[in-house]
Design a protein around this motif. Structure first.
Motif, PDB file in Angstrom:
ATOM      1  N   GLY A 139      41.179 -23.559 -19.825  1.00 21.11           N
ATOM      2  CA  GLY A 139      40.497 -24.846 -19.922  1.00 21.11           C
ATOM      3  C   GLY A 139      39.090 -24.719 -20.474  1.00 21.11           C
ATOM      4  O   GLY A 139      38.647 -25.560 -21.267  1.00 21.11           O
ATOM      5  N   TRP A 140      38.397 -23.654 -20.059  1.00 17.33           N
ATOM      6  CA  TRP A 140      37.042 -23.456 -20.577  1.00 17.33           C
ATOM      7  C   TRP A 140      37.079 -23.248 -22.087  1.00 17.33           C
ATOM      8  O   TRP A 140      36.296 -23.862 -22.818  1.00 17.33           O
ATOM      9  N   HIS A 141      37.985 -22.399 -22.548  1.00 13.93           N
ATOM     10  CA  HIS A 141      38.066 -22.144 -23.988  1.00 13.93           C
ATOM     11  C   HIS A 141      38.494 -23.406 -24.748  1.00 13.93           C
ATOM     12  O   HIS A 141      37.975 -23.671 -25.840  1.00 13.93           O
ATOM     13  N   ALA A 193      47.969 -27.940 -11.141  1.00 16.18           N
ATOM     14  CA  ALA A 193      47.657 -28.999 -12.098  1.00 16.18           C
ATOM     15  C   ALA A 193      46.168 -29.068 -12.411  1.00 16.18           C
ATOM     16  O   ALA A 193      45.773 -29.582 -13.458  1.00 16.18           O
ATOM     17  N   GLY A 194      45.328 -28.562 -11.521  1.00 14.52           N
ATOM     18  CA  GLY A 194      43.894 -28.609 -11.735  1.00 14.52           C
ATOM     19  C   GLY A 194      43.154 -28.014 -10.562  1.00 14.52           C
ATOM     20  O   GLY A 194      43.759 -27.616  -9.563  1.00 14.52           O
ATOM     21  N   PHE A 195      41.854 -27.948 -10.698  1.00 13.20           N
ATOM     22  CA  PHE A 195      41.000 -27.495  -9.601  1.00 13.20           C
ATOM     23  C   PHE A 195      39.596 -28.032  -9.812  1.00 13.20           C
ATOM     24  O   PHE A 195      39.219 -28.433 -10.911  1.00 13.20           O
ATOM     25  N   TYR A 196      38.837 -28.032  -8.728  1.00 15.92           N
ATOM     26  CA  TYR A 196      37.410 -28.318  -8.829  1.00 15.92           C
ATOM     27  C   TYR A 196      36.663 -27.467  -7.823  1.00 15.92           C
ATOM     28  O   TYR A 196      37.226 -27.003  -6.836  1.00 15.92           O
ATOM     29  N   VAL A 197      35.373 -27.254  -8.138  1.00 20.05           N
ATOM     30  CA  VAL A 197      34.494 -26.454  -7.290  1.00 20.05           C
ATOM     31  C   VAL A 197      33.266 -27.296  -6.981  1.00 20.05           C
ATOM     32  O   VAL A 197      32.676 -27.892  -7.890  1.00 20.05           O
ATOM     33  N   GLN A 227      32.516 -27.276 -11.115  1.00 21.18           N
ATOM     34  CA  GLN A 227      33.592 -27.071 -12.096  1.00 21.18           C
ATOM     35  C   GLN A 227      34.655 -28.125 -11.853  1.00 21.18           C
ATOM     36  O   GLN A 227      34.909 -28.509 -10.708  1.00 21.18           O
ATOM     37  N   PHE A 228      35.322 -28.539 -12.950  1.00 15.56           N
ATOM     38  CA  PHE A 228      36.366 -29.560 -12.857  1.00 15.56           C
ATOM     39  C   PHE A 228      37.302 -29.369 -14.038  1.00 15.56           C
ATOM     40  O   PHE A 228      36.886 -29.563 -15.187  1.00 15.56           O
ATOM     41  N   TYR A 229      38.522 -28.951 -13.769  1.00 19.00           N
ATOM     42  CA  TYR A 229      39.480 -28.668 -14.843  1.00 19.00           C
ATOM     43  C   TYR A 229      40.863 -29.178 -14.480  1.00 19.00           C
ATOM     44  O   TYR A 229      41.312 -29.036 -13.342  1.00 19.00           O
ATOM     45  N   VAL A 230      41.534 -29.727 -15.477  1.00 17.61           N
ATOM     46  CA  VAL A 230      42.936 -30.133 -15.367  1.00 17.61           C
ATOM     47  C   VAL A 230      43.710 -29.289 -16.374  1.00 17.61           C
ATOM     48  O   VAL A 230      43.304 -29.162 -17.535  1.00 17.61           O
ATOM     49  N   ALA A 231      44.815 -28.713 -15.939  1.00 16.86           N
ATOM     50  CA  ALA A 231      45.647 -27.894 -16.824  1.00 16.86           C
ATOM     51  C   ALA A 231      46.138 -28.715 -18.003  1.00 16.86           C
ATOM     52  O   ALA A 231      46.441 -29.910 -17.870  1.00 16.86           O
ATOM     53  N   ALA A 232      46.208 -28.089 -19.162  1.00 15.98           N
ATOM     54  CA  ALA A 232      46.569 -28.787 -20.402  1.00 15.98           C
ATOM     55  C   ALA A 232      47.865 -29.589 -20.259  1.00 15.98           C
ATOM     56  O   ALA A 232      47.953 -30.730 -20.722  1.00 15.98           O
ATOM     57  N   GLY A 233      48.852 -29.043 -19.612  1.00 14.59           N
ATOM     58  CA  GLY A 233      50.138 -29.720 -19.466  1.00 14.59           C
ATOM     59  C   GLY A 233      50.107 -30.927 -18.541  1.00 14.59           C
ATOM     60  O   GLY A 233      51.071 -31.689 -18.482  1.00 14.59           O
TER      61      GLY A 233
END
Length: 157
Positions: free
Chosen positions: A24-26, A67-71, A79-85
């Protein structure tokens, strides 16, 4: 979105979170930050950072899949990311509701890399207010690096 659950991350979740964070970062940052920072963002660094922040990490699972995570770090949505799918399926909105519930009673903030327009649109749609640009120190395996971010705030008091 079928069966979404958001739980405190565990040690056994580190590999899955680190991979999601790396990917997700990339996806979001590789084209908008310095090549030096991009070069430092290798899988091992994300694994180490995930383990270091695990006590403040929340994992979103949809039908058992990551599916995602946050910190959270204090009042910061760190941090806040959702998996591409899983992007575009309402996962981010559900995760943000969880973030805001956890940070209720605080003046919350987050850093969004300048140029990460997709994330900025999402934060604005969720009611976060862009307060301007500032220099932010990001952690790397070789020490802190400066990036220019948009600071977003939301009063949850």
């Amino acid at each position: 979105m079928s069966e979404l659950e958001i739980v405190q991350a565990r040690t056994t979740d580190v590999p899955a979170i680190a991979k999601l964070w790396h990917d997700g970062w990339h996806q979001a940052h590789a084209a908008i930050v310095s090549p030096t920072l991009v070069a430092s963002r290798v899988m091992a660094e994300f694994t180490e950072r995930t383990a270091a922040h695990l006590d403040h990490t929340f994992l979103a699972r949809n039908d058992g899949q990551v599916a995602g995570f946050y910190v959270l770090e204090g009042d910061e949505l760190y941090q806040f990311y959702v998996a591409a799918g899983f992007q575009g399926q309402g996962i981010a909105a559900a995760m943000m509701a969880s973030v805001e519930n956890t940070l209720a009673g605080r003046a919350a903030w987050l850093a969004c890399s300048v140029g990460n327009d997709r994330a900025a649109r999402f934060y604005e749609k969720a009611g976060w207010v862009r307060r301007g640009e500032e220099v932010y120190q990001v952690e790397t395996a070789k020490g802190a690096q400066s990036v220019t971010i948009w600071r977003f705030e939301k009063d949850l008091r």
